[in-house]
Design an enzyme around this catalytic site. Structure first.
Site, PDB file in Angstrom:
ATOM      1  N   ARG A  75       0.863  -1.198   0.000  1.00 36.42           N
ATOM      2  CA  ARG A  75       0.000   0.000   0.000  1.00 36.42           C
ATOM      3  C   ARG A  75       0.896   1.243   0.000  1.00 36.42           C
ATOM      4  O   ARG A  75       0.587   2.245  -0.639  1.00 36.42           O
ATOM      5  CB  ARG A  75      -0.933  -0.002   1.218  1.00 36.42           C
ATOM      6  N   TYR A  82     -16.686  17.942 -14.046  1.00 36.44           N
ATOM      7  CA  TYR A  82     -17.254  16.597 -14.174  1.00 36.44           C
ATOM      8  C   TYR A  82     -18.289  16.404 -13.053  1.00 36.44           C
ATOM      9  O   TYR A  82     -18.048  16.805 -11.904  1.00 36.44           O
ATOM     10  CB  TYR A  82     -16.104  15.580 -14.070  1.00 36.44           C
ATOM     11  N   ASP A 114      -7.973  20.031 -13.180  1.00 34.24           N
ATOM     12  CA  ASP A 114      -8.244  18.697 -13.707  1.00 34.24           C
ATOM     13  C   ASP A 114      -7.855  18.740 -15.191  1.00 34.24           C
ATOM     14  O   ASP A 114      -8.518  19.390 -16.000  1.00 34.24           O
ATOM     15  CB  ASP A 114      -9.732  18.364 -13.522  1.00 34.24           C
ATOM     16  N   LYS A 152      -8.792   7.918 -18.760  1.00 36.73           N
ATOM     17  CA  LYS A 152      -9.084   8.529 -20.052  1.00 36.73           C
ATOM     18  C   LYS A 152      -7.840   8.486 -20.957  1.00 36.73           C
ATOM     19  O   LYS A 152      -7.330   7.432 -21.234  1.00 36.73           O
ATOM     20  CB  LYS A 152      -9.629   9.940 -19.820  1.00 36.73           C
TER      21      LYS A 152
HETATM   22  C1  PLP Z   1     -12.719  15.353 -16.299  1.00 38.95           C
HETATM   23  C2  PLP Z   1     -12.893  14.202 -15.383  1.00 38.95           C
HETATM   24  N1  PLP Z   1     -12.331  14.218 -14.168  1.00 38.95           N
HETATM   25  C3  PLP Z   1     -12.454  13.186 -13.304  1.00 38.95           C
HETATM   26  C4  PLP Z   1     -13.182  12.066 -13.619  1.00 38.95           C
HETATM   27  C5  PLP Z   1     -13.296  10.947 -12.637  1.00 38.95           C
HETATM   28  O1  PLP Z   1     -12.423   9.932 -12.971  1.00 38.95           O
HETATM   29  P1  PLP Z   1     -12.641   8.373 -12.660  1.00 38.95           P
HETATM   30  O2  PLP Z   1     -13.861   7.936 -13.407  1.00 38.95           O
HETATM   31  O3  PLP Z   1     -11.372   7.745 -13.115  1.00 38.95           O
HETATM   32  O4  PLP Z   1     -12.846   8.253 -11.171  1.00 38.95           O
HETATM   33  C6  PLP Z   1     -13.785  11.984 -14.883  1.00 38.95           C
HETATM   34  C7  PLP Z   1     -14.565  10.787 -15.249  1.00 38.95           C
HETATM   35  O5  PLP Z   1     -15.246  10.732 -16.239  1.00 38.95           O
HETATM   36  C8  PLP Z   1     -13.642  13.072 -15.780  1.00 38.95           C
HETATM   37  O6  PLP Z   1     -14.204  13.065 -17.003  1.00 38.95           O
END
Ligand code: PLP
Length: 377
Positions: free
Chosen positions: A46, A98, A170, A195
């Protein structure tokens, strides 16, 4: 070194034990210790894992960050980052992040005394009004999902720093290939590696990259204490993914521009959201801040019925959530990714029932366009 070289080599030194050129999947929970207090830098998985460490070195190098930590999902990376603020602190959250990020603030963090307000971070005077004496963080996403609003990261960083707040960006949509927030003054970059970084729709993961030593120590402490770590296998997959990030992003960008141009001219499409279009209200800012526009394109079909017809008629594009994979994915933000955003906020942001989002893949462009054309017809 250039980006592609860094992507292939950073963290990817041949394995010390065997010389393996690809970092092995160290599928172990613990490590033999030579004696009390004597080990090879790895005690418990971990806390440290060589495959994860290789990925952490790789992505932090790509983001021009000194430190980086890999998490079990984008959301757990964002959650760990939010552990830099405490009860009584105030965070300004971009009003079009998001949906899961909004849900984390609205349904969870508020229960722990963290205050937040939404602001249009693309509008500096709107953002300025949102600061309070206890504002400690500004959280932005640019371009936003799914209406592709662009935030000026340099201007936001200057404003936030003048008010004693850190900026988190982000960077999932652009990836470090097209946008380097830390170079623009941002303090912390978060990613859903699910992604573009992984790029093959076969792993869920997240990442936090930053330069401040004290904050990095805390993120690492949270990573170990809470334990939402990226597994060795997923670390291997993402490490393999980033080796081709440069070529994939170029291909996504090329196809993204062509799909946006095709949709702009299509009679059944009312509006196209893509910062690469000269008609996009923030095209100049996007061209200055990003080195490409990527493969995310949204378009307005006019009604839920029209959107449903398109979404259910595509044959090559896959109807599904997520983005950033080699295959084209198509989705309906209002009922899928942004279902947790209240309808009034969705309407204000332009996330209408007729809006369709495509994550343009790297298939042959003629095939993608032919599919969209037949679905729109
Ligand atoms: C821009 C963005 N940030 C964060 C996330 C969250 O990521 P995760 O689905 O890997 O937890 C997403 C998920 O679609 C996203 O599109």
């Amino acid at each position: 070194m250039g980006f592609a070289t860094t992507a292939i080599h950073a963290g990817n030194e041949p394995d010390i034990a065997t010389g393996a050129v690809s970092v092995p999947i160290y599928q172990t929970s613990t490590y033999a210790q030579e004696g009390l207090g004597k080990n090879k830098g790895f005690e418990y998985a971990r806390t440290q894992n060589p495959t994860r460490l290789a990925l952490e070195r790789n992505i932090s190098a790509l983001e021009n960050a000194k430190y980086g930590y890999a998490f079990a999902s984008g959301m757990s990376a964002i959650d760990a980052t939010l552990k830099l603020v405490k009860a009584g602190d105030h965070v300004i959250l971009g009003d079009n992040t998001y949906g899961g990020t909004y849900r984390l603030f609205n349904r969870i963090l508020t229960n722990y005394g963290i205050e937040f307000d939404l602001a249009d971070t693309s509008n500096i005077s709107d953002l300025e009004k949102a600061f309070r004496p206890n504002t400690k963080m500004v959280f932005v996403e640019t371009p936003t999902n799914p209406v592709m609003t662009v935030t000026d990261l340099r201007a936001v960083s200057e404003l936030a720093h003048a008010n004693g707040a850190k900026v988190v960006c982000d960077n999932t949509f652009m990836s470090p290939y097209f946008q380097k927030p830390i170079d623009l003054g941002v303090d912390i970059v978060v990613h859903s590696t699910t992604k573009y970084l992984n790029g093959h729709s076969d792993s869920v993961g997240g990442f936090v990259a930053l330069n401040d030593e004290k904050d990095a120590e805390w993120i690492q402490f949270v990573q170990n204490s809470v334990g939402a770590i990226l597994s060795p296998f997923d670390s291997f997959l993402v490490l393999r993914g980033t080796k081709t990030l440069a070529v994939r992003m170029e291909a996504h960008d090329k196809n993204g521009r062509m799909v946006a141009n095709f949709l702009t001219e299509h009679p059944k499409v009312q509006k196209v959201f893509y910062p690469g279009l000269v008609s996009h209200p923030q095209h100049d800012l996007a061209a200055r801040q990003q080195s490409g526009f990527g493969g995310m394109v949204s378009f307005e079909t006019g009604s839920l019925e029209n959107a449903k017809k398109v979404l259910e008629s595509v044959k090559l594009c896959t109807l599904g959530e997520s983005l950033g994979g080699v295959e084209s994915l198509i989705s309906h933000p209002a009922t899928m990714t942004h279902a947790s955003v209240p309808q009034t906020s969705r309407e204000k942001l332009g996330i209408t029932d007729g809006l369709v989002r495509i994550s343009v893949g790297i298939e042959d462009i003629e095939d993608i366009i032919a599919d969209l054309d037949q679905a729109l017809s």
